[in-house]
Write a protein that holds these residues in place. Sequence first.
Motif, mmCIF file in Angstrom:
data_model
loop_
_atom_site.group_PDB
_atom_site.id
_atom_site.type_symbol
_atom_site.label_atom_id
_atom_site.label_comp_id
_atom_site.label_asym_id
_atom_site.label_seq_id
_atom_site.Cartn_x
_atom_site.Cartn_y
_atom_site.Cartn_z
ATOM 1 N N MET A 111 0.877 -1.196 0.071
ATOM 2 C CA MET A 111 -0.010 0.111 -0.169
ATOM 3 C C MET A 111 0.719 1.339 -0.086
ATOM 4 O O MET A 111 0.722 2.197 -0.813
ATOM 5 C CB MET A 111 -0.782 -0.011 1.117
ATOM 6 N N ASN A 112 1.809 1.142 0.814
ATOM 7 C CA ASN A 112 2.884 2.487 0.898
ATOM 8 C C ASN A 112 3.462 2.651 -0.472
ATOM 9 O O ASN A 112 3.876 3.864 -0.827
ATOM 10 C CB ASN A 112 3.731 2.288 2.008
ATOM 11 N N ASN A 113 3.859 1.566 -1.091
ATOM 12 C CA ASN A 113 4.682 1.569 -2.369
ATOM 13 C C ASN A 113 3.801 1.958 -3.465
ATOM 14 O O ASN A 113 4.175 2.488 -4.541
ATOM 15 C CB ASN A 113 4.965 0.122 -2.955
ATOM 16 N N HIS A 114 2.561 2.286 -3.397
ATOM 17 C CA HIS A 114 1.482 2.648 -4.251
ATOM 18 C C HIS A 114 0.717 3.777 -3.868
ATOM 19 O O HIS A 114 -0.535 4.060 -4.008
ATOM 20 C CB HIS A 114 0.475 1.538 -4.794
ATOM 21 N N GLY A 115 1.295 4.660 -2.811
ATOM 22 C CA GLY A 115 0.806 5.869 -2.523
ATOM 23 C C GLY A 115 -0.472 5.850 -1.702
ATOM 24 O O GLY A 115 -1.134 6.815 -1.495
ATOM 25 N N GLY A 116 -0.533 4.768 -0.847
ATOM 26 C CA GLY A 116 -1.577 4.543 -0.173
ATOM 27 C C GLY A 116 -2.944 3.757 -0.785
ATOM 28 O O GLY A 116 -3.790 3.570 -0.222
ATOM 29 N N TRP A 117 -2.637 3.421 -2.212
ATOM 30 C CA TRP A 117 -3.590 2.505 -2.711
ATOM 31 C C TRP A 117 -3.193 0.979 -2.445
ATOM 32 O O TRP A 117 -2.116 0.583 -3.106
ATOM 33 C CB TRP A 117 -3.629 2.977 -4.024
ATOM 34 N N TRP A 118 -4.246 0.376 -2.138
ATOM 35 C CA TRP A 118 -4.325 -1.121 -1.828
ATOM 36 C C TRP A 118 -4.765 -2.040 -2.727
ATOM 37 O O TRP A 118 -5.852 -1.510 -3.431
ATOM 38 C CB TRP A 118 -4.502 -1.325 -0.439
ATOM 39 N N ALA A 119 -4.348 -3.060 -3.036
ATOM 40 C CA ALA A 119 -4.814 -4.170 -4.017
ATOM 41 C C ALA A 119 -5.945 -4.657 -3.519
ATOM 42 O O ALA A 119 -6.102 -5.325 -2.542
ATOM 43 C CB ALA A 119 -3.820 -5.247 -4.485
ATOM 44 N N ALA A 120 -7.342 -4.752 -4.408
ATOM 45 C CA ALA A 120 -8.401 -5.275 -3.991
ATOM 46 C C ALA A 120 -8.257 -6.880 -4.108
ATOM 47 O O ALA A 120 -7.613 -7.351 -4.978
ATOM 48 C CB ALA A 120 -9.281 -4.990 -4.901
ATOM 49 N N GLU A 121 -8.860 -7.853 -2.997
ATOM 50 C CA GLU A 121 -8.547 -9.113 -3.099
ATOM 51 C C GLU A 121 -9.703 -9.784 -3.460
ATOM 52 O O GLU A 121 -9.754 -11.038 -3.490
ATOM 53 C CB GLU A 121 -7.916 -9.400 -1.801
ATOM 54 N N SER A 122 -10.957 -9.190 -3.429
ATOM 55 C CA SER A 122 -12.307 -9.776 -3.739
ATOM 56 C C SER A 122 -13.326 -8.801 -4.293
ATOM 57 O O SER A 122 -12.956 -7.469 -4.231
ATOM 58 C CB SER A 122 -12.743 -10.345 -2.440
ATOM 59 N N TYR A 123 -14.335 -9.191 -4.784
ATOM 60 C CA TYR A 123 -15.377 -8.344 -5.239
ATOM 61 C C TYR A 123 -15.801 -7.112 -4.120
ATOM 62 O O TYR A 123 -15.937 -6.235 -4.698
ATOM 63 C CB TYR A 123 -16.388 -9.322 -5.917
ATOM 64 N N THR A 124 -15.660 -7.695 -2.876
ATOM 65 C CA THR A 124 -16.268 -6.619 -1.912
ATOM 66 C C THR A 124 -15.471 -5.519 -1.697
ATOM 67 O O THR A 124 -15.858 -4.285 -1.451
ATOM 68 C CB THR A 124 -16.436 -7.416 -0.588
ATOM 69 N N HIS A 125 -14.141 -5.766 -2.295
ATOM 70 C CA HIS A 125 -13.268 -4.388 -2.169
ATOM 71 C C HIS A 125 -13.439 -3.489 -3.238
ATOM 72 O O HIS A 125 -12.894 -2.417 -3.265
ATOM 73 C CB HIS A 125 -11.871 -5.063 -2.081
ATOM 74 N N ILE A 126 -14.196 -3.963 -4.269
ATOM 75 C CA ILE A 126 -14.373 -2.774 -5.524
ATOM 76 C C ILE A 126 -15.255 -1.916 -5.490
ATOM 77 O O ILE A 126 -16.383 -2.363 -5.877
ATOM 78 C CB ILE A 126 -14.182 -3.595 -6.877
ATOM 79 N N VAL A 127 -15.151 -0.879 -4.878
ATOM 80 C CA VAL A 127 -16.262 0.112 -4.749
ATOM 81 C C VAL A 127 -15.657 1.361 -4.494
ATOM 82 O O VAL A 127 -14.804 1.601 -3.758
ATOM 83 C CB VAL A 127 -17.328 -0.234 -3.727
ATOM 84 N N GLY A 128 -16.254 2.625 -4.968
ATOM 85 C CA GLY A 128 -15.620 3.902 -4.725
ATOM 86 C C GLY A 128 -14.369 4.110 -5.614
ATOM 87 O O GLY A 128 -14.308 3.680 -7.002
ATOM 88 N N PRO A 129 -13.565 5.028 -5.337
ATOM 89 C CA PRO A 129 -12.321 5.346 -6.069
ATOM 90 C C PRO A 129 -11.367 4.193 -6.367
ATOM 91 O O PRO A 129 -11.204 3.401 -5.516
ATOM 92 C CB PRO A 129 -11.676 6.438 -5.412
ATOM 93 N N VAL A 130 -11.167 3.824 -7.758
ATOM 94 C CA VAL A 130 -10.246 2.736 -7.789
ATOM 95 C C VAL A 130 -9.354 3.102 -9.058
ATOM 96 O O VAL A 130 -9.438 4.099 -9.749
ATOM 97 C CB VAL A 130 -11.081 1.350 -8.416
ATOM 98 N N ALA A 131 -8.196 2.312 -9.185
ATOM 99 C CA ALA A 131 -7.296 2.545 -10.350
ATOM 100 C C ALA A 131 -6.794 0.851 -10.763
ATOM 101 O O ALA A 131 -6.645 0.172 -9.918
ATOM 102 C CB ALA A 131 -5.898 3.332 -9.677
ATOM 103 N N LEU A 132 -6.801 1.073 -12.083
ATOM 104 C CA LEU A 132 -6.529 -0.491 -12.680
ATOM 105 C C LEU A 132 -5.263 -0.231 -13.106
ATOM 106 O O LEU A 132 -4.689 0.312 -13.995
ATOM 107 C CB LEU A 132 -7.553 -0.708 -14.007
#
Length: 184
Positions: free
Chosen positions: A15-36
């Motif tokens: 998460m720190n390597n990506h400026g506070g953006w963490w990788a979604a690990e399931s469908y439930t995580h994918i809501v709101g602001p995202v980056a692919l």
Amino acid sequence: KKHKKSSQDDFVKDMNNHGGWWAAESYTHIVGPVALQFPNSAYIKAMDNGKFVLGAPHGDGQGPEPEEILMAMKVGDGKISLKSGYDKYLRLDKSGKLVGVSEAVGAMEMFEPVWEDGKMAILGPNGRFMSIDDDDFILFNKDRVGPMEIIQIRSNRIREDMKKAEIPDELKGTLDQVETKFVK
């Protein structure tokens, strides 16, 4: 017990390597602001003409740029819709290229994150997987997942399991202070 700590450390480090953006690990995580994010540390990027290209690779500690952030919404059946910063929903054009031109969500605006062995690819409404072409345009043209079709959906939303236990004000302070608050 030790294994849980190291996976938590890996999560925080990633998460720190990506400026506070963490990788979604399931469908439930994918809501709101995202980056692919593609395997080369580059994110898909919206252009003002509605097309999507692969942005420049990011260095350690860098999150996505504003044009690389999409809004994800669950649309049921394990599918999501994505909206660009230009306030348009993403869909596929006739050639399978990703474009952000739709005002509403229909069958062509639904995408399905597919996980296998902890890796994820995105299945388009045409039944093909997301990839990039030689000009770095984003398109859905692969029948099977290869190394360049493995995507990470990143989010900066606070996850339930990331929240610190909140201590109510009545329970903060010394024992005497806490007892006094309860007597009042």
